[in-house]
Write a protein that holds these residues in place. Structure first.
Motif, short mmCIF file in Angstrom:
data_model
loop_
_atom_site.label_atom_id
_atom_site.label_comp_id
_atom_site.label_asym_id
_atom_site.label_seq_id
_atom_site.Cartn_x
_atom_site.Cartn_y
_atom_site.Cartn_z
N PHE A 228 0.83 -1.21 0.00
CA PHE A 228 0.00 0.00 0.00
C PHE A 228 0.86 1.25 0.00
O PHE A 228 0.56 2.22 -0.73
CB PHE A 228 -0.91 0.00 1.22
CG PHE A 228 -1.53 1.34 1.52
CD1 PHE A 228 -2.55 1.84 0.74
CD2 PHE A 228 -1.07 2.11 2.58
CE1 PHE A 228 -3.11 3.08 1.00
CE2 PHE A 228 -1.62 3.34 2.85
CZ PHE A 228 -2.65 3.84 2.07
N PHE A 229 1.92 1.28 0.79
CA PHE A 229 2.76 2.47 0.85
C PHE A 229 3.53 2.69 -0.46
O PHE A 229 3.78 3.83 -0.85
CB PHE A 229 3.73 2.39 2.03
CG PHE A 229 3.10 2.79 3.34
CD1 PHE A 229 2.75 4.11 3.58
CD2 PHE A 229 2.84 1.86 4.32
CE1 PHE A 229 2.16 4.48 4.77
CE2 PHE A 229 2.25 2.21 5.52
CZ PHE A 229 1.91 3.53 5.74
N VAL A 230 3.90 1.60 -1.12
CA VAL A 230 4.51 1.77 -2.45
C VAL A 230 3.52 2.40 -3.40
O VAL A 230 3.84 3.33 -4.16
CB VAL A 230 4.99 0.40 -2.99
CG1 VAL A 230 5.48 0.54 -4.43
CG2 VAL A 230 6.12 -0.15 -2.12
N GLY A 231 2.29 1.92 -3.38
CA GLY A 231 1.26 2.51 -4.23
C GLY A 231 0.94 3.94 -3.85
O GLY A 231 0.66 4.77 -4.73
N LEU A 232 1.00 4.25 -2.56
CA LEU A 232 0.71 5.61 -2.12
C LEU A 232 1.79 6.58 -2.62
O LEU A 232 1.47 7.70 -3.06
CB LEU A 232 0.64 5.66 -0.60
CG LEU A 232 0.31 7.02 0.03
CD1 LEU A 232 -1.02 7.55 -0.48
CD2 LEU A 232 0.29 6.91 1.55
N ARG A 233 3.04 6.16 -2.57
CA ARG A 233 4.11 7.03 -3.07
C ARG A 233 3.97 7.26 -4.58
O ARG A 233 4.15 8.38 -5.07
CB ARG A 233 5.46 6.41 -2.76
CG ARG A 233 5.81 6.40 -1.28
CD ARG A 233 7.19 5.83 -1.05
NE ARG A 233 8.19 6.63 -1.73
CZ ARG A 233 9.47 6.27 -1.88
NH1 ARG A 233 9.87 5.10 -1.40
NH2 ARG A 233 10.31 7.06 -2.49
N LEU A 234 3.64 6.20 -5.30
CA LEU A 234 3.41 6.37 -6.73
C LEU A 234 2.17 7.21 -6.99
O LEU A 234 2.11 7.97 -7.96
CB LEU A 234 3.26 5.00 -7.40
CG LEU A 234 4.51 4.12 -7.42
CD1 LEU A 234 4.20 2.75 -7.99
CD2 LEU A 234 5.63 4.78 -8.21
N GLY A 235 1.17 7.07 -6.13
CA GLY A 235 -0.04 7.87 -6.28
C GLY A 235 0.20 9.35 -6.06
O GLY A 235 -0.39 10.18 -6.75
#
Length: 305
Positions: A228-235
């Motif tokens: 989730f945090f990887v996706g949040l950074r990309l988001g």
């Protein structure tokens, strides 16, 4: 004299005969095996070679941006950069000071941050919800994952003409474009983390007769948080990329609008001020997500720690 002869015979007698001297320690074979070399290195004071990235340096992530600005400043001072194409740092700082003094930069920045924050909020909520539905339910996976994978292959900016036709050119369209880009990034990474949870953990939870809520809290959440945090950074990055585009489509405020107006009058210094503002917002947002991630995942021991 007799004592001297007796000692000489004893010294020259072959090993194993009566009166022969004991064997020296040097005659023994050297120890072999995996523990010999580390033990010898430890006796000599040698430390094992470090294979990790090394210790973290406070504010070390600022070294790259500072070097980039230094190269830009030096190139401008030496006359390698044409000020009509790329203004120097001194000119950009003076322009930024003028924009701040008139309030133009703050007003446009607040509008841009509001759009990015709304798009990020709606995108994260939608991405997490869809990932949970697809990752924890086989029927949900069949219904959700296919359309989301198709959407991933279609850039959000390619949907811009259709969204303008549906939603007009107001704030609703701009926030929707940003939210779509964020939702896809959050969904892909969170879904991958959910489906990557070890099946033995699920079997253990079933054997312990854990309830649904306890299962989500004890097994699913810890397993999905890293993705989730990887996706949040990309988001976060995707939110600012979408913001740059939508603010140049019939906008009347925002940093993108300010840059578009500066393009009409060839004001490269104003354009660079806008780019620097976008960069600062993105860097600060990513740093904030890193801090939250480090605290939320303090139980992990990784190379980044």
């Amino acid at each position: 004299m007799s004592e001297t002869l007796s000692r000489a015979r004893t010294a020259t007698a072959p090993p194993g005969t009566p009166g022969a001297p004991p064997r020296e320690r040097a005659d023994r074979p050297a120890p072999t095996g995996s523990g010999a070399a580390p033990a010898e290195s430890a006796r000599q004071g040698h430390r094992p070679r470090r294979l990790g990235p090394g210790r973290a340096v406070p504010f070390g992530r600022l070294i790259g941006p500072v070097l980039l600005v230094a190269v830009w400043w030096l190139s401008s001072a030496l006359g390698y950069l044409d000020p009509r194409i790329l203004s120097g740092p001194g000119t950009v700082l003076a322009t930024a000071s003028d924009l701040v003094s008139t309030g133009r930069l703050q007003d446009n920045a607040l509008v841009s941050l509001q759009r990015a924050a709304l798009g990020l909020l709606f995108g994260v909520l939608a991405g997490v919800l869809l990932a949970v539905v697809a990752g924890l339910s086989r029927s949900g996976e069949y219904l959700v994952d296919g359309p989301l994978q198709i959407k991933r292959a279609i850039p959000s900016l390619a949907l811009l003409p259709l969204l303008i036709l549906w939603l007009g050119i107001g704030e609703q369209m701009k926030v929707t474009v940003i939210a779509l880009g964020v939702a896809v990034n959050v969904y892909i990474n969170t879904y991958a983390a959910l489906t990557g949870i070890d099946g033995r953990h699920v079997q253990l939870a079933e054997s312990l007769r854990l309830g649904r809520w306890t299962f989500l809290r004890k097994v699913v959440a810890p397993g999905a948080l890293p993705g989730f945090f990887v996706g949040l950074r990309l988001g976060v990055t995707s939110a600012f990329l979408g913001l740059i585009v939508v603010e140049q489509v019939n906008a009347t405020s925002g940093i993108g609008y300010m840059m578009f107006q500066a393009q009409q009058y060839a004001q490269s210094d104003v354009i660079i001020v806008g780019l620097v503002a976008y960069g600062i917002f993105g860097y600060a947002s990513d740093a904030l997500v890193r801090i939250i991630e480090r605290r939320a995942l303090s139980w992990r021991h990784t190379l980044a720690r």
